[in-house]
Scaffold this motif. Structure first.
Motif, short mmCIF file in Angstrom:
data_model
loop_
_atom_site.label_atom_id
_atom_site.label_comp_id
_atom_site.label_asym_id
_atom_site.label_seq_id
_atom_site.Cartn_x
_atom_site.Cartn_y
_atom_site.Cartn_z
N LEU A 68 20.09 3.30 0.95
CA LEU A 68 19.48 2.42 1.90
C LEU A 68 20.09 2.17 3.09
N GLU A 69 21.46 2.21 3.31
CA GLU A 69 22.09 2.04 4.35
C GLU A 69 22.00 3.32 5.15
N GLU A 70 22.17 4.40 4.62
CA GLU A 70 22.00 5.86 5.00
C GLU A 70 20.65 5.97 5.65
N ALA A 71 19.68 5.59 4.95
CA ALA A 71 18.46 5.86 5.24
C ALA A 71 18.04 4.93 6.45
N GLU A 72 18.61 3.80 6.50
CA GLU A 72 18.32 2.82 7.63
C GLU A 72 18.80 3.56 8.97
N LEU A 74 19.43 6.67 9.56
CA LEU A 74 18.85 7.87 9.78
C LEU A 74 17.36 7.90 10.61
N ILE A 75 16.59 6.69 9.86
CA ILE A 75 15.32 6.39 10.47
C ILE A 75 15.35 5.95 11.88
N ARG A 76 16.34 5.15 12.46
CA ARG A 76 16.53 4.75 13.83
C ARG A 76 17.05 5.93 14.52
N LYS A 77 17.47 6.87 14.15
CA LYS A 77 17.91 8.10 15.12
C LYS A 77 16.71 9.06 15.24
N ASN A 78 15.56 8.85 14.34
CA ASN A 78 14.64 9.91 14.40
C ASN A 78 13.14 9.08 14.87
N LEU A 83 6.32 8.13 9.81
CA LEU A 83 5.99 7.50 8.53
C LEU A 83 7.60 8.22 7.56
N ILE A 84 7.87 7.14 6.92
CA ILE A 84 8.93 7.42 6.03
C ILE A 84 8.30 7.53 4.61
N PHE A 85 8.76 8.64 3.89
CA PHE A 85 8.69 8.71 2.65
C PHE A 85 9.73 8.81 1.43
N ILE A 86 10.02 7.92 0.79
CA ILE A 86 11.24 7.90 -0.18
C ILE A 86 10.75 8.78 -1.24
#
Length: 394
Positions: A68-72, A74-78, A83-86
């Motif tokens: 979750l930390e890595e995902a957050e 990454l999302i803020r950088k893109n 849309l985000i899909f897990i």
């Protein structure tokens, strides 16, 4: 003899490929290697994909917080991702990670929509495509004013149909009649463009794994659908005629073949592949080339999640034979004069006097035969099939 079909999370990735989606794979990196090296024939730099990297302990025990930390971050950088899909893989399925909860945790910190899908790598890509299309439809589609000139082509992925350019002749035929064609990757590159699908007056279903989406849209938005591919002259003519009937118009329809192409040494044939493709090609062989008996076969058993889809009349003649030994026995007993299928089947099927026409199924053989020239739609498809039959008849 042959590998299994591409797995479900690869099917999900294929559907999402052209959309502005950041795909997050919860896995120890190796789960995405088949996608980039085998399953996806398009250029991977054209899509947003992230996969976690776990060591052995984390792969076994799970590492939700770290993911979750890595995902957050990454999302803020893109910023371009809408849309985000897990996407689930065997790891969260085995260790019991709750992807819905993880998506909710991220949603508390991120304004963009975040979805999760419980793929686990244990079912075929048919299931992944089906689940993804339904999830996207339920999340983003809503009732809106009908566009009387819009048709959606739904269900395309390279896994079932190869390159998108295979459909060009059909698209050109529709656009020459003033029809607005939507639903393909080339014209569905934003969430807004995806939302426009519910404005269509008709859906054309290109693969059996998208029948579920068509049924959902018919029920919720009153959009009728036709399932089938415009394979060969007769396939294109028949489909344009059905579309014209739905629109209450007469389309310019190419002259139908009158089965003038007769092959004395080819009376029976088998077509092995994705169910709707196999069914449509079988019909073309009967109508365009006068073959007396053609049986469409799916070498994959019916998927549990697609249960309602198999009731569609377009699949009535398809036989499902998933065991290689039984498929081999079926071929021996039927003794076809010609077999159409992926080159991989040729390696173990009893050929004897049968001709084998190779049509790559990316969802089976991946990138191995991606550059093999193939055509199946309309006049181009008719000429290609005729050429293959003539070449193999020599």
């Amino acid at each position: 003899y042959i590998p299994p079909l591409v797995c479900d999370f690869s099917g999900t990735a294929s559907v999402l490929f052209s959309l502005p989606v950041l795909s997050l794979f919860y896995c120890p990196a190796s789960c995405t290697q088949p996608i980039s090296e085998c399953d996806e024939i398009r250029e991977m730099h054209d899509t947003f994909v992230f996969f976690s990297i776990f060591g052995e302990v984390k792969a076994i025990m799970g590492s939700d917080e770290e993911f979750l930390e890595e995902a957050e971050t990454l999302i803020r950088k893109n910023d371009d991702a809408e849309l985000i899909f897990i996407i689930g893989t065997p790891v969260p399925a085995i260790v019991g990670s709750d992807l819905v909860y993880m998506a909710a945790q991220l949603q508390n910190k991120i304004e963009k929509p975040i979805l999760s899908i419980p793929t686990a790598g244990f079912e075929s890509y048919y299931s992944g495509v089906y689940q993804t299309l339904i999830l996207l439809a339920k999340t983003f589609l809503s009732a809106q004013k009908k566009d009387l000139n819009q048709i959606n082509l739904i269900g395309y992925t390279p896994l079932s149909l190869g390159y998108e350019s295979n459909l060009d002749e059909f698209i050109l035929a529709l656009e020459s009649e003033g029809i607005k064609v939507r639903g393909l990757p080339r014209n569905t590159r934003t969430l807004e463009e995806f939302r426009e699908l519910s404005a269509a007056s008709l859906n054309i279903v290109l693969t059996h794994e998208s029948i579920g989406l068509a049924q959902y849209m018919e029920k919720n938005f009153d959009i009728p659908y036709i399932a089938g591919l415009p394979i060969g002259r007769s396939g294109l003519m028949n489909l344009l005629e059905k579309i014209g009937n739905e629109f209450g118009r007469t389309f310019r329809i190419p002259a139908k073949s009158s089965s003038e192409e007769k092959y004395q040494n080819i009376k029976k044939a088998l077509v092995i592949g994705e169910p709707l493709f196999a069914s449509s090609l079988a019909q073309c062989l009967k109508e365009d080339f006068g073959l007396e008996r053609v049986i469409p076969i799916s070498a994959q058993e019916q998927e549990r999640k697609l249960k309602k889809s198999y009731n569609d009349s377009s699949l009535d003649e398809v036989q499902y034979i998933s065991e290689e030994i039984k498929l081999k026995e079926f071929v021996e007993n039927f003794r076809p004069d010609a077999i159409f299928g992926d080159p991989m089947y040729k390696k173990f099927l009893p050929m004897k006097e049968s001709q084998y026409i190779e049509i790559p199924h990316v969802g089976l053989s991946g990138r191995l035969y991606k550059d093999m020239p193939v055509a199946f739609v309309g006049e181009h498809g008719y000429n290609w099939i005729k050429e293959q039959l003539n070449l193999n008849a020599k």
